[in-house]
Motif scaffolding. Structure first.
Motif, mmCIF file in Angstrom:
data_model
loop_
_atom_site.group_PDB
_atom_site.id
_atom_site.type_symbol
_atom_site.label_atom_id
_atom_site.label_comp_id
_atom_site.label_asym_id
_atom_site.label_seq_id
_atom_site.Cartn_x
_atom_site.Cartn_y
_atom_site.Cartn_z
ATOM 1 N N PRO A 178 0.713 -1.065 0.039
ATOM 2 C CA PRO A 178 0.104 -0.158 0.102
ATOM 3 C C PRO A 178 0.849 1.410 0.006
ATOM 4 N N ALA A 179 0.299 2.280 -0.581
ATOM 5 C CA ALA A 179 1.184 3.629 -0.502
ATOM 6 C C ALA A 179 0.975 4.396 0.856
ATOM 7 N N GLY A 180 2.112 4.988 1.180
ATOM 8 C CA GLY A 180 2.051 5.741 2.223
ATOM 9 C C GLY A 180 2.276 5.002 3.535
ATOM 10 N N LEU A 181 3.062 4.131 3.390
ATOM 11 C CA LEU A 181 3.410 3.131 4.645
ATOM 12 C C LEU A 181 4.446 4.005 5.621
ATOM 13 N N ARG A 182 3.678 4.072 6.792
ATOM 14 C CA ARG A 182 4.536 4.704 7.922
ATOM 15 C C ARG A 182 4.413 4.004 9.172
ATOM 16 N N LEU A 183 5.443 3.997 9.836
ATOM 17 C CA LEU A 183 5.689 3.684 11.511
ATOM 18 C C LEU A 183 5.259 4.294 12.042
ATOM 19 N N GLU A 184 4.286 4.057 13.174
ATOM 20 C CA GLU A 184 3.655 4.756 14.205
ATOM 21 C C GLU A 184 4.260 4.255 15.558
ATOM 22 N N LEU A 185 5.013 4.963 16.224
ATOM 23 C CA LEU A 185 5.386 4.593 17.488
ATOM 24 C C LEU A 185 4.697 5.561 18.516
ATOM 25 N N VAL A 186 4.026 4.866 19.666
ATOM 26 C CA VAL A 186 3.217 5.416 20.566
ATOM 27 C C VAL A 186 3.787 5.261 21.970
ATOM 28 N N ASP A 187 3.848 6.539 22.557
ATOM 29 C CA ASP A 187 4.204 6.692 23.823
ATOM 30 C C ASP A 187 2.889 7.061 24.625
ATOM 31 N N PRO A 188 2.505 5.914 25.587
ATOM 32 C CA PRO A 188 1.142 6.051 25.919
ATOM 33 C C PRO A 188 1.192 7.402 27.040
#
Length: 488
Positions: A178-188
């Protein structure tokens, strides 16, 4: 939640509580999604969004665009990770893997898989789905406090034979990523009662908020790890938090961190109060409802109410419960669950573009029950959990991954207790069947009336492995237990 087939893939007063149990689909308080935060209030949590790029593949049958990722690198602290892409209707056919470095020790994990098919989503045509903010996404993975990351996404190769009549040859094809792959790293983030922040500020001392966990529940899987502290409830400080608390008016005091359990007699009295005038003579004589279980409120797990859309959306009733797993892994302690839920909440809203967390309730492996999407635990809140069947249903997510791991008895018992109470408010028999109209999905076309178990698994309404093979196998005994708790 890896799909088995191709898919297209939360009030104001106690009186309002009773009315909303039977009100049709209603949207209340249409105001700005990001409520202005009072001065000095804490806004915990953050998200790092990192674009993926082509990687040099060792498999020469793959084009550079068929393998993307992020080389090993240092990042700000995070505890939950997922991958998103532009179009929510585009499937990711391939494998998504991540490895992380534990903060403080410098130790790297092995490669871990992210569930590429995250099929919890709002129904087609709803305002939430067509907002223009929604993204495709993997399920999020809980990795604990980390400060380094490496990720790789590899397209799924399809090896097939051609030309059988004149000697076969192997042809390899891949569906594009898919287009626009991004890694999301979440600090809760971390949460603490407002008084703690005020006291620290008054003392002039540096303050680091401490995550507060709910009191110990009934039988727990790992009691040695449970936090026995009991934070003092305080009134919410901002309008959005006040709204979320007011949605549970009549069930708990304003600003409460939990809705207490009731015994069977108290629950029946509450039912008569909530549904006065709606019950038949037979229902008044013999109400089938399970005792209300203890539920940790959104304030109890530290929800930042400024993240979500302010309004609440309801449907007419709750006819069915869909059981899910979060597919976020089992490597958590029950004391970490408030943080984990804050991470999922932020991922659903900030990364995936939903109006709030998708599930109506969450249950951890120690049997704790948590309020999910805002709008009131006794009300028919429209969720985003089972594509095509969010209307007139509720979603209960067991925190963890249960494809190959057996769910703890504490968790399945909690699901049965929750279902016996909530379904009992609407007269539903946990061992029975019901009809729901499909809103559209990969198993049933839009408009089709589908006969489902009152307690169903996600896979019953959508072609997916969710809630995992091991948890799905427990649904029969869950139905039996919930019906028994209702007195059937």
């Amino acid at each position: 939640m890896r799909g088995l087939l191709a898919s297209s893939v939360g009030v104001t007063c106690a009186a309002a509580l009773a009315l909303s149990l039977t009100s049709p689909a209603v949207a209340a308080r249409p105001v700005s999604p990001a409520a202005e935060r009072p001065a000095g209030a804490e806004a915990p949590g953050s998200t790092q969004s990192l674009p993926l790029a082509p990687l040099a593949s060792r498999d020469f049958t793959l084009a550079p665009a068929d393998e993307q990722g992020l080389p090993r690198r240092d990042v700000r602290h995070f505890s939950l990770a997922g991958v998103i892409w532009d179009d929510p209707d585009t499937e990711l056919h391939g494998r998504v893997q991540i490895r992380t470095r534990a903060a403080g020790t410098g130790t790297w994990s092995g490669w871990q898989d992210l569930e590429a098919h995250n099929d919890d989503i709002a129904d087609p045509g709803t305002a939430e789905r067509i907002s223009g903010r929604v993204h495709g996404a993997t399920a999020p993975l809980w990795v604990g406090d980390s400060d380094g990351v490496e990720v790789r996404v590899r397209a799924e190769a399809d090896h097939r034979a051609e030309g059988m009549a004149r000697g076969s040859r192997t042809v390899t094809t891949t569906a594009p990523l898919p287009a626009g792959l991004r890694l999301e790293l979440v600090d809760p983030g971390e949460s603490a009662p407002a008084s703690t922040r005020r006291e620290a500020a008054a003392a002039g001392a540096p303050h680091r908020a401490v995550a507060r966990s709910a009191p110990t529940p009934e039988p727990a899987e790992d009691p040695a790890t449970m936090d026995t502290s009991a934070p003092t409830a305080e009134p919410p400080e901002d309008p959005a938090a006040m709204d979320a608390s007011a949605a549970n008016a009549g069930l708990a005091a304003p600003g409460a961190i939990e809705i207490p359990a009731l015994d069977r007699q108290q629950t029946e009295q509450e039912l008569f109060a909530l549904r006065a005038g709606e019950l038949t003579e037979r229902q008044r004589a013999k109400p089938y409802i399970g005792a209300r279980p203890r539920i940790v409120t959104r304030r109890g797990w530290g929800a930042d109410e400024g993240l979500r859309e302010r309004r609440f959306v309801y449907t007419k009733k709750v006819k069915a419960a869909f059981v899910h797993h979060t597919a976020s892994g089992n490597g958590y302690r029950c004391t970490q669950v408030p943080s984990l839920i804050r991470g999922i909440y932020r991922y659903h809203v900030k990364s995936m573009g939903w109006r709030d967390i998708g599930y109506n309730f969450l249950v951890d492996k120690c049997g704790n029950i948590y309020e999910g999407r805002a709008g009131g635990v006794a009300k028919a809140v429209l969720g985003a959990h089972t594509l095509g069947f969010n209307t007139n249903s509720m979603g209960i997510a067991v925190v963890g991954s249960y494809g190959s791991k057996k769910p703890p008895a504490a968790a399945t018992t909690a699901v049965a207790r929750l279902a016996a109470w909530k379904l009992g408010l609407y007269g539903a028999n946990p061992k029975g069947k019901t009809y729901l109209k499909s809103g559209g999905g990969n198993r049933y076309p839009k408009g089709k009336k589908v006969r489902l178990n009152v307690i169903s698994g996600h896979r019953d309404g959508f072609a997916t492995e969710c809630p995992g093979r091991k948890l799905y196998r427990k649904l029969g005994s869950t139905r039996t237990t919930a019906a028994r708790l209702q007195g059937r």
